[in-house]
Design an enzyme around this catalytic site. Structure first.
Site, short mmCIF file in Angstrom:
data_model
loop_
_atom_site.label_atom_id
_atom_site.label_comp_id
_atom_site.label_asym_id
_atom_site.label_seq_id
_atom_site.Cartn_x
_atom_site.Cartn_y
_atom_site.Cartn_z
N GLU A 1 0.88 -1.39 0.07
CA GLU A 1 -0.07 0.17 -0.14
C GLU A 1 0.98 1.22 0.11
O GLU A 1 1.42 1.46 1.12
CB GLU A 1 -0.86 0.11 1.35
N CYS B 1 -2.25 9.54 2.52
CA CYS B 1 -1.97 8.79 1.51
C CYS B 1 -2.58 9.17 0.20
O CYS B 1 -2.12 9.14 -0.90
CB CYS B 1 -1.61 7.35 1.63
P1 NAD Z 1 7.43 5.35 7.56
O1 NAD Z 1 8.57 6.05 7.47
O2 NAD Z 1 6.48 5.31 8.73
O3 NAD Z 1 7.73 4.02 6.86
C1 NAD Z 1 6.70 2.97 7.03
C2 NAD Z 1 7.17 1.64 7.67
O4 NAD Z 1 8.24 1.07 6.97
C3 NAD Z 1 7.65 1.97 9.21
O5 NAD Z 1 7.31 0.82 9.84
C4 NAD Z 1 9.33 1.90 9.01
O6 NAD Z 1 9.65 1.26 10.03
C5 NAD Z 1 9.26 1.03 7.80
N1 NAD Z 1 10.57 0.95 7.27
C6 NAD Z 1 11.33 2.16 7.11
N2 NAD Z 1 12.71 1.55 6.39
C7 NAD Z 1 12.50 0.17 6.30
C8 NAD Z 1 13.33 -0.83 5.36
N3 NAD Z 1 14.45 -0.24 5.04
N4 NAD Z 1 12.87 -1.96 5.18
C9 NAD Z 1 11.59 -2.11 5.76
N5 NAD Z 1 10.63 -1.52 6.58
C10 NAD Z 1 11.27 -0.28 6.66
O7 NAD Z 1 6.20 5.64 6.42
P2 NAD Z 1 6.55 6.53 5.26
O8 NAD Z 1 7.35 5.93 4.29
O9 NAD Z 1 7.05 8.13 5.68
O10 NAD Z 1 5.06 6.75 5.06
C11 NAD Z 1 4.71 7.88 3.95
C12 NAD Z 1 4.36 7.14 2.64
O11 NAD Z 1 3.21 6.15 2.92
C13 NAD Z 1 3.73 8.16 1.73
O12 NAD Z 1 4.26 7.75 0.33
C14 NAD Z 1 2.19 7.83 1.73
O13 NAD Z 1 1.56 8.02 0.69
C15 NAD Z 1 2.24 6.39 1.87
N6 NAD Z 1 1.00 5.59 2.65
C16 NAD Z 1 0.34 4.94 2.04
C17 NAD Z 1 -0.88 4.26 2.44
C18 NAD Z 1 -1.71 3.60 1.51
O14 NAD Z 1 -2.65 3.05 2.26
N7 NAD Z 1 -1.42 3.21 0.43
C19 NAD Z 1 -1.28 4.85 3.76
C20 NAD Z 1 -0.28 5.47 4.31
C21 NAD Z 1 0.79 6.11 3.77
#
Ligand code: NAD
Length: 456
Positions: free
Chosen positions: A209, A243
């Site tokens: 997602e 998102c």
């Molecule tokens: P985030 O930084 O919280 O990362 C998400 C998760 O990934 C965290 O639990 C983090 O610990 C983990 N993570 C970080 N680095 C990692 C790695 N190398 N390997 C595995 N896991 C790792 O969240 P973010 O990425 O800043 O979130 C924002 C993004 O998420 C935006 O692009 C947003 O559009 C997207 N988003 C999508 C949805 C959806 O439902 N499609 C919902 C919310 C957010």
């Protein structure tokens, strides 16, 4: 915590077969429901501390959404879990064919910080309903909510069934190195690619997602006032850290002035003329994102908002005019309360602009023109969207929610959550009183003729 031991513990528990029992799943959903209600205040408080979410917003966009999907799924899970009988081809006579709904096993759910409660619990509901064990890797950037989730889950479920793991990239990486049965990831695209790469090593199926730049189109036939109101709601909710928020606005030149006036009016109406002092206005999650967003405003033509409060990490609902496709703000997902406006003359230009980028997670179109609606919906691929509204397409358990292309793969909510965490095992049960000889050697002319009658 020893992660490989944890995974082993869950695998052992899964193998006892307990989670496959539908009564056990329903009981677990009941327990989760009760816990969410019990922890409602604590969750609200944590969301206030992490993102300054008001009680209303926390309930509307996180706690209430989770409870509503949970009730929907709980009511139907018994029916969904049953074997599904299907017709058997005549050539397989005499047999019964059915699809067995089977859980994957040990699942990993990695969730982000922007809706830190909902985006962790909603996939979990699907995992439980389908009969899986689950490890929840909660977001490190929303520590207060993660702490409450950890406490709530530990109080509700034994570790070998469902548990929370806290930590950042290192912990996530270690988790991804385990042989898991399903990975459900919500977050940014860059990490999404890493998750898929790691999953590929074990051939573990994934749901991703992700995010991206979601366009919002306002065409001249639209009801401009309502459009402005609904766009302001969807864009500035959670300070744009949603998102599916409209990322940028494509506005028809002929209605530009009038529409911008309405946008400004609704921002003032919803957030007052001093949004930075509005107690219900959410903050940016941390300084890194705060600085990133401020840089996107610098040097651009601000026609509304633009002020910031470094102490509270708040940025006013902001509108930028005269943005082009080459502007820095158009190079990445904004994920903040800044709305850039790009103007167009003809709807064909809109298609060109959107099709130049990756397939968006969401698309919003404001129009009363049926042809424009038909063309946009037919010609542009995107995850989900609305005609004449924003973001509400995900507030239902009856439609799948997910991305396409760069915005993700797979979907969930309601039955789609159950399906996501379920393997459909196809079984043919053959009866023994008759055994049609046609498929067996030796092959003859007559058998070939018969075969051609069956398979055509
Ligand atoms: P985030 O930084 O919280 O990362 C998400 C998760 O990934 C965290 O639990 C983090 O610990 C983990 N993570 C970080 N680095 C990692 C790695 N190398 N390997 C595995 N896991 C790792 O969240 P973010 O990425 O800043 O979130 C924002 C993004 O998420 C935006 O692009 C947003 O559009 C997207 N988003 C999508 C949805 C959806 O439902 N499609 C919902 C919310 C957010």
């Amino acid at each position: 915590m020893d992660i490989s031991k944890l995974v082993k513990k869950q695998k052992d528990f899964f193998e006892t077969g307990k989670t496959k029992d539908v009564d056990f799943r329903i009981e677990s959903l009941n327990k989760l429901q009760e816990s969410i209600k019990k922890y409602e205040q604590k969750i609200g408080q944590a969301l206030k501390e992490d993102l300054n979410k008001s009680e209303f917003e926390s309930y509307m966009t996180e706690i209430g959404m989770a409870l509503s999907d949970l009730s929907f799924i709980k009511k139907r899970v018994r029916k969904w879990s049953k074997d599904k009988r299907v017709l058997t081809p005549l050539s397989q006579f005499h047999a019964k064919s059915f699809i067995r709904k089977e859980p994957y096993g040990v699942t990993l759910i990695i969730s982000p910080w922007n809706y830190p409660f909902l985006l962790c619990i909603e996939p979990l509901i699907g995992a439980i309903a389908a009969g899986n064990c689950a490890i929840l890797k909660v977001a490190e950037d929303s520590p207060n909510t993660s702490k409450v989730i950890t406490e709530m889950i530990a109080e509700t479920f034994p570790e070998e069934y469902i548990t929370v793991v806290n930590g950042g990239k290192e912990v996530a990486t270690e988790l991804l190195e385990q042989k898991l049965d399903y990975i459900f990831y919500t977050g940014g695209i860059t990490v999404g690619k890493i998750v898929m790469e790691k999953a590929a090593k074990n051939l573990t199926p994934v749901t991703l997602e992700l995010g991206g730049k979601s366009p919002c189109i306002v065409e001249e036939s639209a009801d401009l006032k309502i459009a402005a109101k609904r766009i302001v709601f969807g864009k500035y909710l959670n300070s744009g850290q949603t998102c599916v928020a409209p990322d940028y606005l494509l506005l028809q030149n002929s209605v530009k002035e009038e529409f911008e006036k309405y946008l400004k009016e609704y921002i003032a109406l919803f957030y007052t003329n001093e949004p930075l002092k509005n107690e219900d206005y959410t903050n940016i999650i941390n300084e890194r994102h705060f600085n990133r967003l401020i840089n996107l405003i610098k040097g651009e033509k601000v026609i509304h908002g633009g002020d910031i409060d470094r102490e509270t990490l708040k940025i006013e609902p902001t509108i930028l005019d005269k943005i082009t496709l080459d502007s820095p703000i158009m190079q990445e997902e904004i994920f903040g309360p800044i709305l850039p406006i790009i103007c167009f003359d003809t709807i064909e230009e809109v298609e060109d602009i959107i099709l130049r980028g990756e397939k968006p997670l969401a698309l919003y179109l404001f129009t009363k023109n049926k042809k424009v609606e038909r063309d946009i919906l037919r010609n542009i691929s995107f995850g989900s969207g609305c005609v004449n509204d924003t973001i509400i397409q995900l507030a239902t358990s009856r439609m799948p929610f997910g991305g396409v292309g760069n915005s993700g793969m797979g979907a969930y909510h309601g039955k789609y959550s159950f399906d996501t965490f379920t393997h459909e095992k196809s079984i043919v049960k053959k009866y023994n009183w008759i055994d049609l000889p046609i498929r067996y050697m030796p092959y003859t002319e007559f058998k070939l003729k018969l075969l051609k009658l069956f398979l055509k």
